[in-house]
Design an enzyme around this catalytic site. Structure first.
Site, mmCIF file in Angstrom:
data_model
loop_
_atom_site.group_PDB
_atom_site.id
_atom_site.type_symbol
_atom_site.label_atom_id
_atom_site.label_comp_id
_atom_site.label_asym_id
_atom_site.label_seq_id
_atom_site.Cartn_x
_atom_site.Cartn_y
_atom_site.Cartn_z
ATOM 1 C CG ASP A 1 2.013 47.104 -51.339
ATOM 2 O OD1 ASP A 1 1.557 46.129 -50.819
ATOM 3 O OD2 ASP A 1 3.241 47.414 -51.575
ATOM 4 C CG HIS B 1 2.240 49.969 -48.073
ATOM 5 N ND1 HIS B 1 3.544 49.393 -48.054
ATOM 6 C CD2 HIS B 1 2.477 51.024 -49.316
ATOM 7 C CE1 HIS B 1 3.872 49.594 -49.389
ATOM 8 N NE2 HIS B 1 3.494 50.474 -50.045
ATOM 9 C CG HIS C 1 4.342 55.063 -49.695
ATOM 10 N ND1 HIS C 1 5.768 55.416 -50.329
ATOM 11 C CD2 HIS C 1 4.132 53.915 -49.709
ATOM 12 C CE1 HIS C 1 5.771 54.317 -51.177
ATOM 13 N NE2 HIS C 1 4.850 53.299 -50.693
ATOM 14 C CG HIS D 1 1.085 49.474 -56.285
ATOM 15 N ND1 HIS D 1 1.971 48.650 -57.163
ATOM 16 C CD2 HIS D 1 1.476 49.728 -55.288
ATOM 17 C CE1 HIS D 1 3.133 48.664 -56.622
ATOM 18 N NE2 HIS D 1 2.990 49.256 -55.368
#
Length: 262
Positions: A73, A124, A128, A218
């Site tokens: 991510d 994603h 965010h 990540h």
């Protein structure tokens, strides 16, 4: 980096926040397991038509193989070139849930490389933002800006997305459906947003992984990429085969609006 520090702060609350919202009754959504996707009517039609899950990393039938999906991510980042080198050397595909601002926009060549080397590119969102906390127009913008950017760079529009912090509900799902996006959650979290200890990240990943797992990592954190070779080697020794999320669901196909979680 300002974005990095802010992301780490909110990510540390991801699991607790998701559970809190779910338990409070403020959100609702159903999830579909990869095994159920593989048994769907669409999967049966694909099988009868001779369709198979074929990609740059070969053909894998997860109805029989012990499959697992490695996902990353919030990239690309300065750490991504080393990660891509590792994946290429290990012959492992990944699914990248890319973040728009300061990531896709800052590292377009890495997005192109990910696509060129056979990885699955997904969204994603752009900023965010927590999708359950913002209005419809903002949600659509979060989807479209990221998808437009990826399509412009690679010629392929994403069909998968991961909501920030895993926070979603039926309304977000309905909007995702209109944009042609299925939502992908996870069952293995290494909490790499709380530590730079690569050995600990590896230990957490290996301990939690089972067949059909979707591993959340990540590539923006400095402890994560060094943990990846050990994760891959340890899981391969346990008989796992690495696939992208679409390969994990095949011969089924991710349906827009649905939420997939092992």
């Amino acid at each position: 980096m300002k974005m990095r520090n802010g992301f780490r702060a909110v990510a540390a609350l991801a699991i607790a926040g998701t559970l809190s919202v779910a338990l409070s009754g403020c959100t609702h959504y159903d999830t579909t397991k990869p095994s159920a996707a593989r048994k769907s009517p669409a999967a049966a039609d694909a099988t009868s038509g001779g369709a198979r899950s074929v990609g740059a990393f070969g053909t894998v039938d997860c109805r029989h193989a012990k499959c697992v999906a490695l996902t990353f991510d919030a990239g690309p980042s300065a750490n991504s070139p080393r990660l891509l080198d590792i994946l290429k050397d290990k012959k492992v595909p990944a699914t990248f849930f890319l973040l728009g601002r300061n990531h896709i926009a800052k590292h377009p060549d890495l997005v192109k490389r990910m696509a060129r080397e056979g990885h699955e590119l997904a969204s994603h969102t752009w900023d965010h933002k927590i999708l359950t906390d913002i209005g419809d127009a903002q949600i659509r913008d979060e989807f479209r800006r990221t998808d437009d950017a990826v399509e412009k760079l690679t010629g392929k529009r994403p069909t998968l997305m991961r909501p920030p912090q895993g926070r979603t509900n039926d309304h977000v799902g309905a909007l995702a459906k209109k944009e042609g996006l299925a939502q992908i959650l996870w069952d293995v979290t290494c909490k790499d947003y709380t530590t730079d200890d690569s050995a600990l990240i590896q230990k957490r990943a290996v301990a939690q992984t089972r067949r059909d797992s979707i591993i959340l990592l990540h590539d923006i954190y400095k402890g994560t990429v060094p943990a990846v070779p050990g994760i891959i080697d340890a899981l391969k020794q346990k008989g796992f085969v690495f696939v992208t999320v679409p390969q994990l669901l095949a011969p089924g196909k991710a349906e827009p609006g649905k939420v997939y979680k092992p």
